[in-house]
Every structure is written in C-alpha cells, then in structure tokens.
Design a protein around this motif. Structure first.
Motif, PDB file in Angstrom:
ATOM      1  N   PRO A   1       0.816  -1.213   0.000  1.00 51.22           N
ATOM      2  CA  PRO A   1       0.000   0.000   0.000  1.00 51.22           C
ATOM      3  C   PRO A   1       0.851   1.266   0.000  1.00 51.22           C
ATOM      4  CG  PRO A   1      -0.677  -1.519   1.740  1.00 51.22           C
ATOM      5  CD  PRO A   1       0.637  -2.003   1.230  1.00 51.22           C
ATOM      6  N   GLY A   2       2.133   1.136   0.371  1.00 49.44           N
ATOM      7  CA  GLY A   2       2.999   2.306   0.391  1.00 49.44           C
ATOM      8  C   GLY A   2       3.736   2.466   1.701  1.00 49.44           C
ATOM      9  N   SER A   3       4.557   3.488   1.760  1.00 46.48           N
ATOM     10  CA  SER A   3       5.473   3.663   2.890  1.00 46.48           C
ATOM     11  C   SER A   3       4.779   4.025   4.193  1.00 46.48           C
ATOM     12  CB  SER A   3       6.507   4.740   2.557  1.00 46.48           C
ATOM     13  OG  SER A   3       5.881   5.976   2.270  1.00 46.48           O
ATOM     14  N   TYR A   4       3.515   4.420   4.146  1.00 43.90           N
ATOM     15  CA  TYR A   4       2.819   4.772   5.379  1.00 43.90           C
ATOM     16  C   TYR A   4       2.137   3.571   6.030  1.00 43.90           C
ATOM     17  CZ  TYR A   4       3.632   9.606   4.053  1.00 43.90           C
ATOM     18  OH  TYR A   4       4.238  10.785   3.721  1.00 43.90           O
ATOM     19  N   ASN A   5       2.181   2.422   5.385  1.00 40.57           N
ATOM     20  CA  ASN A   5       1.586   1.222   5.960  1.00 40.57           C
ATOM     21  C   ASN A   5       2.438   0.728   7.128  1.00 40.57           C
ATOM     22  OD1 ASN A   5       1.438  -2.051   5.836  1.00 40.57           O
ATOM     23  ND2 ASN A   5      -0.533  -1.108   5.373  1.00 40.57           N
ATOM     24  N   SER A   6       1.786   0.174   8.154  1.00 39.87           N
ATOM     25  CA  SER A   6       2.504  -0.254   9.359  1.00 39.87           C
ATOM     26  C   SER A   6       3.534  -1.335   9.086  1.00 39.87           C
ATOM     27  CB  SER A   6       1.509  -0.745  10.419  1.00 39.87           C
ATOM     28  OG  SER A   6       0.792  -1.866   9.947  1.00 39.87           O
ATOM     29  N   ALA A   7       3.326  -2.132   8.030  1.00 40.27           N
ATOM     30  CA  ALA A   7       4.243  -3.237   7.733  1.00 40.27           C
ATOM     31  C   ALA A   7       5.118  -2.940   6.515  1.00 40.27           C
ATOM     32  CB  ALA A   7       3.459  -4.529   7.518  1.00 40.27           C
ATOM     33  N   TYR A   8       5.271  -1.670   6.150  1.00 40.87           N
ATOM     34  CA  TYR A   8       6.030  -1.347   4.937  1.00 40.87           C
ATOM     35  C   TYR A   8       7.468  -1.848   5.006  1.00 40.87           C
ATOM     36  CZ  TYR A   8       8.258   1.189   1.150  1.00 40.87           C
ATOM     37  OH  TYR A   8       8.965   1.500   0.018  1.00 40.87           O
ATOM     38  N   TYR A   9       8.073  -1.762   6.183  1.00 30.68           N
ATOM     39  CA  TYR A   9       9.445  -2.275   6.309  1.00 30.68           C
ATOM     40  C   TYR A   9       9.505  -3.728   5.842  1.00 30.68           C
ATOM     41  CZ  TYR A   9      13.570  -4.422   8.204  1.00 30.68           C
ATOM     42  OH  TYR A   9      14.736  -5.145   8.318  1.00 30.68           O
ATOM     43  N   GLU A  10       8.524  -4.521   6.270  1.00 35.31           N
ATOM     44  CA  GLU A  10       8.518  -5.937   5.890  1.00 35.31           C
ATOM     45  C   GLU A  10       8.308  -6.120   4.392  1.00 35.31           C
ATOM     46  OE1 GLU A  10       7.227  -9.109   8.413  1.00 35.31           O
ATOM     47  OE2 GLU A  10       5.520  -9.469   7.082  1.00 35.31           O
ATOM     48  N   HIS A  11       7.441  -5.332   3.792  1.00 38.54           N
ATOM     49  CA  HIS A  11       7.189  -5.453   2.354  1.00 38.54           C
ATOM     50  C   HIS A  11       8.486  -5.233   1.578  1.00 38.54           C
ATOM     51  CE1 HIS A  11       2.919  -3.774   3.426  1.00 38.54           C
ATOM     52  NE2 HIS A  11       3.149  -4.956   3.962  1.00 38.54           N
ATOM     53  N   SER A  12       9.194  -4.153   1.916  1.00 34.67           N
ATOM     54  CA  SER A  12      10.426  -3.835   1.189  1.00 34.67           C
ATOM     55  C   SER A  12      11.524  -4.847   1.507  1.00 34.67           C
ATOM     56  CB  SER A  12      10.892  -2.414   1.516  1.00 34.67           C
ATOM     57  OG  SER A  12      11.088  -2.251   2.904  1.00 34.67           O
ATOM     58  N   PHE A  13      11.565  -5.294   2.742  1.00 34.37           N
ATOM     59  CA  PHE A  13      12.561  -6.283   3.160  1.00 34.37           C
ATOM     60  C   PHE A  13      12.394  -7.576   2.365  1.00 34.37           C
ATOM     61  CE2 PHE A  13      13.603  -9.990   5.752  1.00 34.37           C
ATOM     62  CZ  PHE A  13      14.899  -9.709   6.178  1.00 34.37           C
ATOM     63  N   LEU A  14      11.160  -8.095   2.281  1.00 36.21           N
ATOM     64  CA  LEU A  14      10.936  -9.360   1.593  1.00 36.21           C
ATOM     65  C   LEU A  14      11.175  -9.244   0.094  1.00 36.21           C
ATOM     66  CD1 LEU A  14       7.804 -10.740   3.488  1.00 36.21           C
ATOM     67  CD2 LEU A  14      10.155 -11.571   3.601  1.00 36.21           C
ATOM     68  N   ALA A  15      10.756  -8.133  -0.503  1.00 33.72           N
ATOM     69  CA  ALA A  15      11.012  -7.946  -1.934  1.00 33.72           C
ATOM     70  C   ALA A  15      12.515  -7.948  -2.201  1.00 33.72           C
ATOM     71  CB  ALA A  15      10.378  -6.642  -2.414  1.00 33.72           C
ATOM     72  N   ASN A  16      13.251  -7.254  -1.346  1.00 34.16           N
ATOM     73  CA  ASN A  16      14.699  -7.193  -1.512  1.00 34.16           C
ATOM     74  C   ASN A  16      15.344  -8.562  -1.327  1.00 34.16           C
ATOM     75  OD1 ASN A  16      17.313  -5.659  -1.673  1.00 34.16           O
ATOM     76  ND2 ASN A  16      17.500  -6.418   0.425  1.00 34.16           N
ATOM     77  N   GLN A  17      14.907  -9.280  -0.288  1.00 34.21           N
ATOM     78  CA  GLN A  17      15.480 -10.595  -0.008  1.00 34.21           C
ATOM     79  C   GLN A  17      15.172 -11.607  -1.105  1.00 34.21           C
ATOM     80  OE1 GLN A  17      17.368 -11.761   2.948  1.00 34.21           O
ATOM     81  NE2 GLN A  17      17.724  -9.563   2.903  1.00 34.21           N
ATOM     82  N   MET A  18      13.988 -11.493  -1.719  1.00 31.77           N
ATOM     83  CA  MET A  18      13.615 -12.415  -2.799  1.00 31.77           C
ATOM     84  C   MET A  18      14.204 -12.007  -4.137  1.00 31.77           C
ATOM     85  SD  MET A  18       9.672 -13.622  -2.238  1.00 31.77           S
ATOM     86  CE  MET A  18       8.946 -11.988  -2.107  1.00 31.77           C
ATOM     87  N   GLY A  19      14.672 -10.746  -4.231  1.00 30.58           N
ATOM     88  CA  GLY A  19      15.187 -10.256  -5.501  1.00 30.58           C
ATOM     89  C   GLY A  19      14.094  -9.968  -6.509  1.00 30.58           C
ATOM     90  N   VAL A  20      12.933  -9.470  -6.021  1.00 32.50           N
ATOM     91  CA  VAL A  20      11.819  -9.141  -6.903  1.00 32.50           C
ATOM     92  C   VAL A  20      11.438  -7.680  -6.710  1.00 32.50           C
ATOM     93  CG1 VAL A  20      10.991 -11.525  -6.752  1.00 32.50           C
ATOM     94  CG2 VAL A  20       9.986  -9.778  -5.255  1.00 32.50           C
ATOM     95  N   GLU A  21      10.589  -7.183  -7.590  1.00 34.16           N
ATOM     96  CA  GLU A  21      10.189  -5.780  -7.538  1.00 34.16           C
ATOM     97  C   GLU A  21       9.156  -5.528  -6.435  1.00 34.16           C
ATOM     98  OE1 GLU A  21      11.483  -3.287  -9.186  1.00 34.16           O
ATOM     99  OE2 GLU A  21      12.847  -4.589 -10.307  1.00 34.16           O
ATOM    100  N   LEU A  22       9.300  -4.400  -5.752  1.00 35.52           N
ATOM    101  CA  LEU A  22       8.289  -3.898  -4.825  1.00 35.52           C
ATOM    102  C   LEU A  22       7.489  -2.847  -5.575  1.00 35.52           C
ATOM    103  CD1 LEU A  22       7.206  -3.783  -1.850  1.00 35.52           C
ATOM    104  CD2 LEU A  22       8.805  -1.876  -1.512  1.00 35.52           C
ATOM    105  N   VAL A  23       6.174  -3.060  -5.700  1.00 30.39           N
ATOM    106  CA  VAL A  23       5.352  -2.155  -6.504  1.00 30.39           C
ATOM    107  C   VAL A  23       4.177  -1.633  -5.689  1.00 30.39           C
ATOM    108  CG1 VAL A  23       5.979  -3.265  -8.684  1.00 30.39           C
ATOM    109  CG2 VAL A  23       3.981  -4.089  -7.423  1.00 30.39           C
ATOM    110  N   GLU A  24       3.674  -0.480  -6.128  1.00 31.24           N
ATOM    111  CA  GLU A  24       2.429   0.072  -5.596  1.00 31.24           C
ATOM    112  C   GLU A  24       1.392   0.055  -6.712  1.00 31.24           C
ATOM    113  OE1 GLU A  24       2.831   3.712  -3.338  1.00 31.24           O
ATOM    114  OE2 GLU A  24       4.943   3.266  -2.895  1.00 31.24           O
TER     115      GLU A  24
END
Length: 474
Positions: free
Chosen positions: A224-247
């Motif tokens: 949903p974006g950087s203001y979501n409570s779990a945004y850190y996790e979204h970006s962390f998992l995308a980075n760890q999997m080597g996939v794109e983080l999209v909105e």
C-alpha cells in the motif's frame, strides 16, 4: 521462584530447569551482566540503524517506533516442534480445503457442520470468488498460525492468519542480530536455521504461477505504500527475494495481463504477493474509492492469468467466529481429529453465549471477529469498571461482531532486565508456505513477548516486543 499459576518454558512449574534451556543456562551463568546489558543496547541500535520499525495507528502521536527486542531466546525442543508441525500442517491443509469448498460446492454447509449464515452474512466472504479456482488450487500461500502454550505439552491455536500474515521480517532480523552478537552461543547449541525463508518464499510463489506464465515466472510484491505499518517488511521481503516492490500506480492491465511499469515499458507479472486488503485490491470490483489497488486485476485473476497470494476471499478462514468451528472443519476435510486444540470460544451472535459473556465480562477476553493487532478487544481481568461498562454497550449494540474466550494462563519465557532474568508472557506465530510442492513450516517463527510484568498483551502495537525463537536439532 516462578509463578506457579503459569508454566515457565525455562523452569517449568517447580523451578526445575527444562532440557531445552540447559546449554543456554550454562552459558548465561558465565556471562558478565554488564556485557549482556551492552549487547541489549547494541541490538536496539542495530534495529534503529536497519530501520526495523512499525507504525502505531489510532493515537494522537501516530508514529514509527522501534519494536522492542529481547536477547534471551525462546527455545523449543525438536520433539516439541515435530508435534507442532504435524498439527500446523493438518490445520493449513484443512483451511485450503475449506476455502475451495465454500467458493464451490459448499459441502460443509450442506452437511450442517458450519451454519450457512456464518458464511453468507460474513463481510470477509467474497461472492466474486464463487466458482473461481486459483492456480494450483491454492488459496493461502502464506499462513501464520498464532499459538499459545499453557503447559508442558499443551499448545492452543489462538487464531489463524490466512490473509496477509505479517512479522516474518522480524523473525529473520531477530536471528541475524543474535548470530552477530552471540556467535559462541550458537556454536554451543544446534539451532535449526530460518535464513532460507526468503528463498523458499520466492520458490513457493513461483511454483504457484499460472500455466501461461513466463519461465521463470515474474514475481512482485504489492504494498500500500510507505505509510503502511508493515512497509518495512514489504520492502525487506522484496529485496530478499530479488523481486520488484510495486504500488498500485505502478501496475495496469495490458492485453489481459497485469503488468508493471519498467524502464523498458510495461512487463507482465505472473505472481503478485499482495499486502493490500481485499477491499482496496480492485476499485472496479470492490471499493471504488481505492487508489491502492489495480483496476481490473480481479478480472485478470478470474481468467487465470495471474496468481494473487493470498487469494482474494481468504479472510473468511481467519474470521474469529469461523475459528470456533475449526475443529469441525479439520475433521470434515481430513477425516482426523484436530491435533492442535482451539481455545474455547463463545460466539456472541448466539443468545445463550451472549448472556454468558455479558454476565462474565470481567473474567473473559472479548475480540472483534475481524479485529487484529490487539485493537478493539477487552481483557476483562485487567480492565477498569469504566472500560467494561463501555465495552458492554458496544457488545450489546452489535453482538455478532464479537467472540469471547477465557483468559488463558499463557506460558512465560525469561527476558533480560536490569535485575537479571524475569518471566514474561509470550505467544508464537510460525510461518507456513503452501505450494504444489507441499507445505513448508519455518522452524520456529516469531515469538511476541509482553514486555510489562503481568501483561498478557503481546502485540507490538500495544507495547509488546519480540524474541528469537530457537528450534533445537534434537
């Protein structure tokens, strides 16, 4: 001395050191308390620099906060974990079978094992999913099962998280932090690894791609974006999997496929790990005001041209009123009694149960059926008379919105304090991946701990912290 009213996972009920903690205790006794206090401060600084935060909502000072982390691990024997794993796998398989059934033949409703009105009148049930079969027949690709312990071999499922379970990034960062600070402790203790979770997540998601997917399938994480409570996790998992983080604004439907914007134009996506709620996923099919989702994505999904993990409509399986039927659901689809027990639950939609709950509010825990994060609940034994009175009015106004449970004697695990080790209440969220290759359960999961003495609330949004969870190689 431990509190005899609670089972302590390190000391039992009779101050007798339990087997899983023997090597830890031997190490701890030879440690300098000043060094450990320094390590506790170091862990906090690591979390701050890494940006491991969560957002607090519903308060005037809504802000990002560090999640408290305690350096004493929660330790589970391999034998205990083996039994838990069997129960978790059985439950997750039953949940997937239940979801397929209620969106197709609805045999469990015909058999009277679950009342039809519990489905038809439930806001988490999506009529748009009727007759839709997800790729590989999997609805819940990522599941979190919340467990509590009350005795030596007494585990209960507190709730199921079948929509978008969060917290796995904390599990991974907790382990990474502990490995960096106490390598000598890991050298003494054979602890099962959790570090391959991102790789397993990526593999599981790719394995669930639709038939017409590219090779290898293209996977992305929708946030949903950087203001979501779990945004850190979204970006962390995308980075760890080597996939794109999209909105949502990065995606559109192109030639019957969901595609993401790239420097080379729009490229099709095969699997979308979405962290956006159903209502905001597609403004053409759900909430027309949503700017977080993708117009038309549900139509692409229904045509079998994208995998959405988890599938739309899975929320019906972690509804807290449906939870009370889980023993029947497990038995109906597996032919076996549930290995993991449910917490006794009163459905306030039923007149007799409502009467009992209203008469015993001071002794019960009352939760919203769609609630999460510790919000919208009453813990009777710790609530004031005013809080109970106010909650009684809400309960009487909309009883179907609530369930009630007894106040369990949750187990305790030591945390490190200025005075040494002190017991605090905990729960556990193991993380489960489901794919055509089977069910994978990460050994351990996220232990959430109530940092305040006597508190039963472990949610980070309510002041709780986390611990590293060790499953031993027995």
């Amino acid at each position: 001395m431990q509190n005899a009213d609670y089972f302590d996972e390190m000391w039992g009920r009779e101050d007798s050191l339990r087997g899983p903690y023997k090597k830890f205790q031997s190490w701890f006794e030879n440690e300098d308390p000043a060094r450990l206090r320094s390590k506790q401060r170091e862990a906090k600084e690591v979390f701050r620099l890494t940006g491991i935060t969560f957002n607090v909502y519903g308060r005037s000072e809504a802000e990002e906060r560090l999640i408290p982390f305690d350096i004493v691990p929660r330790i589970i024997s391999g034998h205990e974990w083996q039994r838990l794993s069997r129960g978790i796998e059985q439950r997750v398989q039953a949940i997937n079978a239940f979801l397929h059934d209620i969106y197709h033949r609805q045999e469990i409703l015909r058999a009277g094992r679950v009342p039809a009105e519990m489905i038809a009148q439930n806001e988490a049930f999506l009529p748009q999913m009727l007759g839709v079969s997800p790729p590989s027949g999997i609805y819940t690709h990522i599941v979190g099962i919340d467990l509590v312990r009350t005795g030596d071999d007494e585990f209960y499922v507190l709730e199921d998280n079948a929509r978008t379970p969060s917290g796995v990034s904390y599990m991974l960062e907790n382990r990474e932090t502990m490995l960096g600070m106490f390598p000598e402790l890991f050298a003494k203790t054979r602890v099962r690894s959790v570090s391959n979770y991102p790789m397993q997540l990526q593999q599981s998601l790719a394995a669930c791609a639709p038939e017409m997917a590219t090779d290898p399938p293209t996977v992305a994480v929708l946030t949903p974006g950087s203001y979501n409570s779990a945004y850190y996790e979204h970006s962390f998992l995308a980075n760890q999997m080597g996939v794109e983080l999209v909105e949502g604004h990065d995606l559109r439907v192109v030639d019957g496929r969901v595609a993401m914007r790239t420097t080379q134009g729009y490229q099709p996506i095969d699997v979308l790990y979405r962290r956006v709620d159903d209502d905001f996923l597609d403004p053409l099919n759900f909430n027309p005001q949503s700017t977080l989702g993708v117009p038309g994505i549900l139509d692409v999904y229904r045509a079998g041209r994208i995998t959405i993990a988890n599938a739309p409509g899975t929320g019906i399986a972690d509804d807290k009123a449906i939870y009370s039927y889980m023993p029947d659901i497990v038995e109906f689809y597996t032919g076996e009694k549930a290995i993991l027990k449910n917490v006794p639950t009163w459905r306030c939609s039923e007149a007799d149960s409502l009467t009992y709950v209203l008469d015993n509010l001071a002794d019960l825990v009352v939760k919203e059926v769609h609630g999460s994060g510790g919000y919208g609940m009453l813990i009777g034994p710790t609530a004031s008379k005013r809080e109970i009175s106010d909650f009684r009015k809400k309960l009487q106004a909309k009883p179907a919105n609530y369930i009630a449970q007894p106040t369990l004697a949750l187990s305790t695990v030591p945390i490190f304090t200025k005075a040494g080790l002190a017991p605090r209440h905990v729960d556990l969220r193991p993380f489960v991946l489901v794919s055509p290759d089977g069910v994978r359960i990460t050994p351990g999961g996220l232990t959430r701990v109530a940092m305040k003495k006597g508190s039963l609330v472990v949610n980070s949004s309510q002041g709780g912290g986390t611990k590293d969870t060790w499953v031993l190689e027995d």
